[in-house]
Scaffold this motif. Structure first.
Motif, PDB file in Angstrom:
ATOM      1  N   ILE A 114       0.984  -1.262   0.035  1.00 39.34           N
ATOM      2  CA  ILE A 114       0.128   0.009   0.118  1.00 39.34           C
ATOM      3  C   ILE A 114       0.921   1.178  -0.065  1.00 39.34           C
ATOM      4  CG2 ILE A 114      -1.615   1.219   1.484  1.00 39.34           C
ATOM      5  CD1 ILE A 114      -2.806  -1.459   2.408  1.00 39.34           C
ATOM      6  N   THR A 115       2.189   1.227   0.665  1.00 39.72           N
ATOM      7  CA  THR A 115       2.880   2.240   0.577  1.00 39.72           C
ATOM      8  C   THR A 115       3.417   2.606  -0.885  1.00 39.72           C
ATOM      9  OG1 THR A 115       3.702   1.822   2.920  1.00 39.72           O
ATOM     10  CG2 THR A 115       5.064   3.352   1.702  1.00 39.72           C
ATOM     11  N   LYS A 116       3.801   1.595  -1.453  1.00 43.62           N
ATOM     12  CA  LYS A 116       4.097   1.854  -2.851  1.00 43.62           C
ATOM     13  C   LYS A 116       2.926   2.304  -3.703  1.00 43.62           C
ATOM     14  CE  LYS A 116       4.277  -1.904  -5.433  1.00 43.62           C
ATOM     15  NZ  LYS A 116       4.691  -3.123  -6.322  1.00 43.62           N
ATOM     16  N   ILE A 117       1.574   1.779  -3.639  1.00 46.66           N
ATOM     17  CA  ILE A 117       0.450   2.442  -4.371  1.00 46.66           C
ATOM     18  C   ILE A 117       0.528   3.926  -3.940  1.00 46.66           C
ATOM     19  CG2 ILE A 117      -1.806   2.333  -4.397  1.00 46.66           C
ATOM     20  CD1 ILE A 117      -1.576  -0.581  -3.817  1.00 46.66           C
TER      21      ILE A 117
ATOM     22  N   ARG B 279       3.391   5.947  -5.363  1.00 47.74           N
ATOM     23  CA  ARG B 279       3.218   5.814  -7.204  1.00 47.74           C
ATOM     24  C   ARG B 279       2.110   7.049  -7.351  1.00 47.74           C
ATOM     25  NH1 ARG B 279       3.948  -0.397  -8.988  1.00 47.74           N
ATOM     26  NH2 ARG B 279       5.974  -0.173  -9.545  1.00 47.74           N
ATOM     27  N   LYS B 280       1.175   7.019  -6.705  1.00 43.74           N
ATOM     28  CA  LYS B 280      -0.258   7.840  -6.892  1.00 43.74           C
ATOM     29  C   LYS B 280       0.390   9.393  -6.706  1.00 43.74           C
ATOM     30  CE  LYS B 280      -4.797   8.961  -5.529  1.00 43.74           C
ATOM     31  NZ  LYS B 280      -5.889   8.804  -4.882  1.00 43.74           N
ATOM     32  N   MET B 281       1.219   9.650  -5.839  1.00 48.30           N
ATOM     33  CA  MET B 281       1.803  10.933  -5.614  1.00 48.30           C
ATOM     34  C   MET B 281       2.872  11.273  -6.353  1.00 48.30           C
ATOM     35  SD  MET B 281      -0.327  12.382  -3.465  1.00 48.30           S
ATOM     36  CE  MET B 281       0.882  13.856  -3.335  1.00 48.30           C
ATOM     37  N   LYS B 282       3.154  10.301  -7.143  1.00 43.29           N
ATOM     38  CA  LYS B 282       4.461  10.610  -7.985  1.00 43.29           C
ATOM     39  C   LYS B 282       5.642  11.036  -7.164  1.00 43.29           C
ATOM     40  CE  LYS B 282       2.090  11.624 -12.375  1.00 43.29           C
ATOM     41  NZ  LYS B 282       0.711  11.230 -11.930  1.00 43.29           N
ATOM     42  N   SER B 283       6.235  10.424  -6.066  1.00 40.49           N
ATOM     43  CA  SER B 283       6.916  10.761  -5.197  1.00 40.49           C
ATOM     44  C   SER B 283       8.279  10.415  -5.607  1.00 40.49           C
ATOM     45  CB  SER B 283       6.720   9.948  -3.799  1.00 40.49           C
ATOM     46  OG  SER B 283       5.630  10.181  -3.212  1.00 40.49           O
ATOM     47  N   ASP B 284       9.345  11.141  -5.638  1.00 39.78           N
ATOM     48  CA  ASP B 284      10.776  11.032  -5.956  1.00 39.78           C
ATOM     49  C   ASP B 284      11.216  10.035  -4.939  1.00 39.78           C
ATOM     50  OD1 ASP B 284      11.714  12.195  -3.404  1.00 39.78           O
ATOM     51  OD2 ASP B 284      12.162  14.148  -4.390  1.00 39.78           O
ATOM     52  N   PHE B 285      12.545   9.519  -5.333  1.00 39.89           N
ATOM     53  CA  PHE B 285      13.493   8.446  -4.462  1.00 39.89           C
ATOM     54  C   PHE B 285      13.473   8.678  -3.023  1.00 39.89           C
ATOM     55  CE2 PHE B 285      16.761   6.355  -2.809  1.00 39.89           C
ATOM     56  CZ  PHE B 285      16.873   4.930  -3.478  1.00 39.89           C
ATOM     57  N   ASP B 286      13.787  10.057  -2.855  1.00 33.79           N
ATOM     58  CA  ASP B 286      13.787  10.309  -1.242  1.00 33.79           C
ATOM     59  C   ASP B 286      12.499  10.450  -0.589  1.00 33.79           C
ATOM     60  OD1 ASP B 286      16.388  10.690  -2.465  1.00 33.79           O
ATOM     61  OD2 ASP B 286      16.664  12.805  -1.561  1.00 33.79           O
ATOM     62  N   GLN B 287      11.330  10.910  -1.215  1.00 35.37           N
ATOM     63  CA  GLN B 287      10.253  10.798  -0.643  1.00 35.37           C
ATOM     64  C   GLN B 287       9.496   9.302  -0.481  1.00 35.37           C
ATOM     65  OE1 GLN B 287       8.298  13.328  -3.573  1.00 35.37           O
ATOM     66  NE2 GLN B 287       8.287  15.162  -2.223  1.00 35.37           N
ATOM     67  N   THR B 288       9.897   8.395  -1.169  1.00 40.00           N
ATOM     68  CA  THR B 288       9.373   7.058  -1.373  1.00 40.00           C
ATOM     69  C   THR B 288      10.215   6.495  -0.193  1.00 40.00           C
ATOM     70  OG1 THR B 288       9.015   7.302  -3.732  1.00 40.00           O
ATOM     71  CG2 THR B 288       9.192   4.950  -2.803  1.00 40.00           C
ATOM     72  N   LEU B 289      11.385   6.765  -0.110  1.00 36.33           N
ATOM     73  CA  LEU B 289      12.327   5.806   0.791  1.00 36.33           C
ATOM     74  C   LEU B 289      11.684   6.293   2.240  1.00 36.33           C
ATOM     75  CD1 LEU B 289      14.579   4.164   1.705  1.00 36.33           C
ATOM     76  CD2 LEU B 289      16.142   5.981   1.194  1.00 36.33           C
ATOM     77  N   TYR B 290      11.542   7.639   2.406  1.00 34.98           N
ATOM     78  CA  TYR B 290      10.986   8.159   3.639  1.00 34.98           C
ATOM     79  C   TYR B 290       9.731   7.582   4.096  1.00 34.98           C
ATOM     80  CZ  TYR B 290       8.095  11.520   6.403  1.00 34.98           C
ATOM     81  OH  TYR B 290       7.223  12.197   6.943  1.00 34.98           O
ATOM     82  N   ALA B 291       8.806   7.366   3.193  1.00 28.89           N
ATOM     83  CA  ALA B 291       7.674   6.530   3.459  1.00 28.89           C
ATOM     84  C   ALA B 291       7.714   5.229   3.997  1.00 28.89           C
ATOM     85  CB  ALA B 291       6.644   6.971   2.254  1.00 28.89           C
ATOM     86  N   TYR B 292       8.484   4.380   3.152  1.00 28.24           N
ATOM     87  CA  TYR B 292       8.927   3.138   3.259  1.00 28.24           C
ATOM     88  C   TYR B 292       9.449   2.907   5.029  1.00 28.24           C
ATOM     89  CZ  TYR B 292       8.118   0.838  -1.201  1.00 28.24           C
ATOM     90  OH  TYR B 292       7.551   0.278  -2.361  1.00 28.24           O
ATOM     91  N   THR B 293      10.310   3.717   5.042  1.00 27.67           N
ATOM     92  CA  THR B 293      11.104   3.489   6.320  1.00 27.67           C
ATOM     93  C   THR B 293      10.220   3.877   7.677  1.00 27.67           C
ATOM     94  OG1 THR B 293      13.333   4.383   5.180  1.00 27.67           O
ATOM     95  CG2 THR B 293      13.264   4.526   7.609  1.00 27.67           C
ATOM     96  N   LYS B 294       9.597   4.968   7.497  1.00 25.46           N
ATOM     97  CA  LYS B 294       8.627   5.502   8.630  1.00 25.46           C
ATOM     98  C   LYS B 294       7.677   4.532   9.005  1.00 25.46           C
ATOM     99  CE  LYS B 294       7.425   9.229   9.635  1.00 25.46           C
ATOM    100  NZ  LYS B 294       7.050  10.992   9.778  1.00 25.46           N
ATOM    101  N   THR B 295       6.920   3.829   7.711  1.00 27.87           N
ATOM    102  CA  THR B 295       6.049   2.742   7.737  1.00 27.87           C
ATOM    103  C   THR B 295       6.461   1.284   8.282  1.00 27.87           C
ATOM    104  OG1 THR B 295       4.731   3.837   6.074  1.00 27.87           O
ATOM    105  CG2 THR B 295       4.196   1.747   6.575  1.00 27.87           C
TER     106      THR B 295
END
Length: 450
Positions: free
Chosen positions: A286-289, A292-308
Motif C-alpha cells: 500500500i505504501t508503494k501504491i 506512485r499515486k503521489m509521483k513521489s521522488d526516490f527520497d520521498q518514497t524511501l521516507y515513506a517506506y522507512t517510517k511505515t
C-alpha cells in the motif's frame, strides 16, 4: 596545426560526453520499488513468519534512509532517535557519491543478509551494478563502496537486536490441561511461532509491553458471559456470510486480507502449502501504491517506506508480547469442541495465540503512519492481492483500509471481536507514539498531500 585543433575538439567532445554519462545515472523510485518487491518475492519463497518479515523490511530501509538524510537537507537522521542507532560514517573527503545509488546498494546488501535465497537478490543487484558500471565506473565504484560501508554499520547495529539469541530459546510449551490456553489448530497443528519475539529490541517504542492492551473478556463458556457471546458471534457471522444467497462482502474481505504466508492444503493423503504475503508486506504494498499515486521522488518514497516499516516492526513486537502473555485459545478450537465439530473457519487459523489480532495491530500502526505522511481521506485502489487471484479493492483512506483489515479477522473466523477492536486501537496508539517521537523531516508537510 589543423590536426592538433581537430584532436583537441575530439578530446573535448569525448570529455563532454563522459560528463553527460555521469548525469545520466538517475536512480528512480521504481528502482527502490523493484528492490522492495524482490525482497517480498523472496520472503514468500523462503516462507518467513509475519514478525520476522517485519524485521526484514525495517533494517534495509533505515540503512538507505540514513544515507539520504546525510545529503538531503529536508530529512533528519534517525541516529539518537531510534534505539541504540549511531550516526553512519560519512564518505571520504573529495569523493563523489551518488547518494541514491549508495542508498539502494545498502538496501540490497542488507536485504540479502536477511533472507535465505541470496542468489535471487544478487540477480537484481548484479543487473543494476552492470548497468551503472557501464555508464560511469568511477561514480559507481565510489557509491557502491560507500553504500556497503553504511550497510556494514547498520548490520552491526542490527546484529545486537537479540534476534540471534531468540533462535536458540525454548519452543513454546502448550498447556493441554488448561482449556483457556492456546492449542495448535488444524490442519497442520503447527507449534506456536516466535514465542520470544517480545525480546527483540524495539525501534521506537520504549519496550514491548509499553502498549499492553486491556485483558480480553474473562474466559467462560456460560452462555450469558461476554466471552461466550464473542465466541458464538464468530460462529454465527461465519455461517451467515457463507450461506447460499448471502450478498454480503464478508468472504471477499476475509480472503483479501488473509495474508497468511503458509497455508497448509490437504488433498487426500497429500499435504502441500500455498504461499502469499504477510500483513506487513501488504501494507508495504500500500505504501508503494501511495508513493506512485503521489509521483513521489526516490527520497520521498524511501521516507515513506522507512517510517511505515518501523511502525509495522514495533507493532509486531508489541502484539506478540500480548499474544504469549494472554495465551488465549482460538475460536476454531472451542467451536469444534463445544458447538460444531465439523465447523471450519473461512481462513486457516494461524499458529499462535489469539489475543490481540496481529493484522489489526499492524494495520492500525501502518494506517496511522501513512495517514501522517499522505494525509487523511487519501483514496486509493489496492491491487496488492492481484498476484494471488483476488480483485482490486478501493478505500477512501488508510484508516478505512485498516478498519477493514481488522474486521476481516472476524469474518475469517480466526479472531473474537475484542482481539480486533482492541488490537486496532493498540496499533493506532503505538503508531501515534512512533510519529510523535520521530522527527524525520525539517518540513512537517514533506511528502504529504495535506
Amino acid at each position: 596545426m589543423r590536426n592538433i585543433f581537430l584532436l583537441a575538439a575530439i578530446v573535448l567532445f569525448l570529455s563532454c560526453n563522459e560528463e553527460k554519462k555521469e548525469e545520466a545515472i538517475i536512480i528512480s523510485p521504481e528502482d527502490l520499488h523493484a528492490s522492495v518487491d524482490k525482497v517480498i518475492e523472496i520472503m514468500i519463497h523462503d516462507i518467513f513468519s509475519p514478525p520476522v518479515a517485519s524485521r526484514i523490511f525495517a533494517y534495509p530501509n533505515i540503512a538507505a534512509y540514513e544515507i539520504i538524510a546525510l545529503e538531503n537537507p529536508d530529512y533528519l537522521s534517525l541516529a539518537g532517535q531510534v534505539t541504540d542507532l549511531t550516526a553512519i560514517p560519512k564518505p571520504k573527503e573529495n569523493t563523489t557519491i551518488n547518494y541514491q545509488m549508495a542508498a539502494l546498494v545498502a538496501h540490497m546488501e542488507l536485504s540479502k543478509r536477511l533472507i535465505f535465497s541470496e542468489d535471487r537478490m544478487e540477480a537484481l543487484r548484479d543487473s543494476l551494478y552492470t548497468n551503472w558500471n557501464s555508464k560511469n565506473s568511477t561514480l559507481f565504484n565510489s557509491s557502491k563502496t560507500y553504500g556497503l560501508e553504511v550497510a556494514e554499520h547498520i548490520g552491526n547495529w542490527m546484529g545486537k537486536d537479540n534476534y540471534a539469541q531468540t533462535r536458540t530459546m525454548p519452543k513454546f510449551t502448550v498447556d493441554i490441561e488448561d482449556q483457556t490456553r492456546w492449542q495448535p489448530t488444524p490442519p497442520a497443528y503447527h507449534e506456536g511461532i516466535e514465542p520470544h519475539w517480545n525480546k527483540i529490541r524495539p525501534f521506537v517504542i520504549d519496550s514491548a509491553s509499553q502498549f499492553k492492551p486491556i485483558p480480553p473478556p474473562k474466559f467462560s463458556m456460560e452462555k450469558d458471559s461476554d466471552f461466550y457471546k464473542e465466541l458464538i458471534e464468530v460462529y454465527n457471522i461465519s455461517n451467515e456470510i457463507t450461506k447460499e444467497g448471502d450478498t454480503s462482502d464478508g468472504v471477499a474481505i476475509a480472503q483479501f486480507w488473509d495474508c497468511n504466508p503458509y497455508v497448509s492444503v490437504t488433498r487426500g493423503h497429500l499435504m502441500f502449502a500455498t504461499k502469499k504475503i504477510t500483513p506487513g508486506a501488504h501494507w508495504i504494498g500500500i505504501t508503494k501504491i501511495a508513493s506512485r499515486k503521489m509521483k513521489s521522488d526516490f527520497d520521498q518514497t524511501l521516507y515513506a517506506y522507512t517510517k511505515t516499516s518501523m511502525a509495522i516492526a514495533d507493532a509486531f513486537i508489541s502484539c506478540w508480547d500480548e499474544k504469549y502473555r494472554s495465551n488465549l485459545i482460538r475460536p476454531e478450537t472451542l467451536i469444534n469442541q463445544h458447538i460444531d465439530e465439523s465447523w471450519q473457519p473461512i481462513l486457516q487459523t494461524p499458529p499462535f495465540p489469539e489475543y490481540t489480532s496481529g493484522h489489526s495491530v499492524v494495520s492500525g500502526a501502518a494506517g496511522t503512519a501513512l495517514t501522517e505522511i499522505y494525509g487523511d481521506n487519501f483514496a486509493f485502489d489496492d491491487d496488492t492481492e492481484l498476484p494471488y487471484g483476488l480483485p482490486v479493492r478501493s478505500f477512501k483512506s488508510f484508516n478505512a483500509a485498516a478498519n477493514e483489515a481488522a474486521i476481516s479477522r472476524m469474518y475469517g473466523g480466526i479472531h473474537y471481536r475484542a482481539a480486533v477492536e482492541v488490537g486496532v486501537k493498540q496499533g493506532r496508539d503505538l503508531g501515534q507514539f512512533v510519529l510523535n517521537n520521530l522527527k524525520m523531516t525539517t518540513d512537517s508537510n514533506l511528502a504529504s498531500v495535506k
